[in-house]
Design an enzyme around this catalytic site. Sequence first.
Site, short mmCIF file in Angstrom:
data_model
loop_
_atom_site.label_atom_id
_atom_site.label_comp_id
_atom_site.label_asym_id
_atom_site.label_seq_id
_atom_site.Cartn_x
_atom_site.Cartn_y
_atom_site.Cartn_z
N LYS A 177 0.72 -1.17 0.09
CA LYS A 177 -0.10 -0.01 -0.16
C LYS A 177 0.85 1.16 0.06
O LYS A 177 0.52 2.19 -0.59
CB LYS A 177 -0.90 -0.07 1.30
CG LYS A 177 -1.77 1.08 1.39
CD LYS A 177 -3.17 0.52 1.64
CE LYS A 177 -4.29 1.42 1.27
NZ LYS A 177 -4.52 2.60 2.38
N ASN B 112 0.14 9.42 -4.84
CA ASN B 112 -0.22 10.46 -4.01
C ASN B 112 0.60 11.75 -4.49
O ASN B 112 0.05 12.64 -4.91
CB ASN B 112 -0.23 10.28 -2.47
CG ASN B 112 -1.10 9.46 -2.14
OD1 ASN B 112 -1.66 8.58 -2.92
ND2 ASN B 112 -1.80 9.27 -0.89
O1 KPL Z 1 -4.90 5.67 -0.77
C1 KPL Z 1 -5.35 6.55 -1.59
C2 KPL Z 1 -5.14 7.99 -1.52
O2 KPL Z 1 -5.94 8.68 -2.13
O3 KPL Z 1 -4.75 8.16 -0.51
C3 KPL Z 1 -5.34 5.93 -3.25
C4 KPL Z 1 -5.16 4.49 -3.18
C5 KPL Z 1 -4.13 6.45 -3.95
C6 KPL Z 1 -6.60 6.29 -3.80
O4 KPL Z 1 -6.88 7.50 -4.34
#
Ligand code: KPL
Length: 300
Positions: free
Chosen positions: A186, A194
């Site tokens: 993740k 991001n």
């Molecule tokens: O976790 C996310 C975020 O925006 O913080 C993702 C997986 C990139 C989805 O927008």
Amino acid sequence: MINRVTSKHWFIAGQGSIGSFVAYNALLSGIKCDQIVRNVNHSKQTWFHPIGKQPTALPTPITSVDITPNSIHYLIVPLKAYDIVPFLQQAMPYLADDAAIILCHNGLGTIELVNDLLTPNMNLFFCTTSNGLYKNKDGIFQAGLGGSQWSHVAGNNPDKLNNDDLVPLFVRITQVDNLQKILWQKLIVNCVINPLTALHNVKNGALAQLVFAEDIESIIKETLLIANKLGVSLELSAMLKAVNQVIANTAENYSSMNQDVKSHKQTEIDFISGYVVKEGLKLNIPTPISLSLYNQIKAL
Ligand code: KPL
């Protein structure tokens, strides 16, 4: 009919999307659950909009004046990574000696920080969730049904919680013993999507354009150097596939960092690219790409 499946009384930090999703599920299951806010005058009635069901008003949140010292046994902290330590420092007098605390956020680096605050009988858990939730002025909306994975991460009683405690709260949730790998996977997704979406001010789906392919591969390669050195076995081809899958699945979303930058809020960059840089320094592995992304986001 309401089914009281557990006698545990849960407390949730804040009124964010994940916390409100959990509070909604607790309400449906008849589980005692309170959302804690700093100032009840600043909080408004939150409506939760589940998929295919009627919007539901969540119970009024509480503040510290409503909580007896040492009375919180079960606490979920679904806050932004940078808010977790300040929240827990304030919450400490209200936590029971044997409190079970669940962290739930993007990025890495808080487990070590929170561990330093815990007293010997407390236990720390981490839950990562991919429910498609978003917030606007009308409340919290569920856009998709995702899954969650959790594990015990610190303390001497891993059995303090079990999956049956968490199913009524998170619905699709599994206890795993390889959480580190899942969290790094993740983290790498967040290290790519991001900062790039925030810097270029684009939706996640725009990263599928060829012009981003080289940057995406370089970020993944660099973060994998750190992950692999830490013993997390992830491979480039699988990570490229995973990142592209998230880009496709969330094509219409603006990433959380893009939204934070646009609304002049603090971003989670310290716990995303910043975490990779910090671990690289500890391991003596240069991370110039992550450092550059970190500096560019900080400069915005
Ligand atoms: O976790 C996310 C975020 O925006 O913080 C993702 C997986 C990139 C989805 O927008």
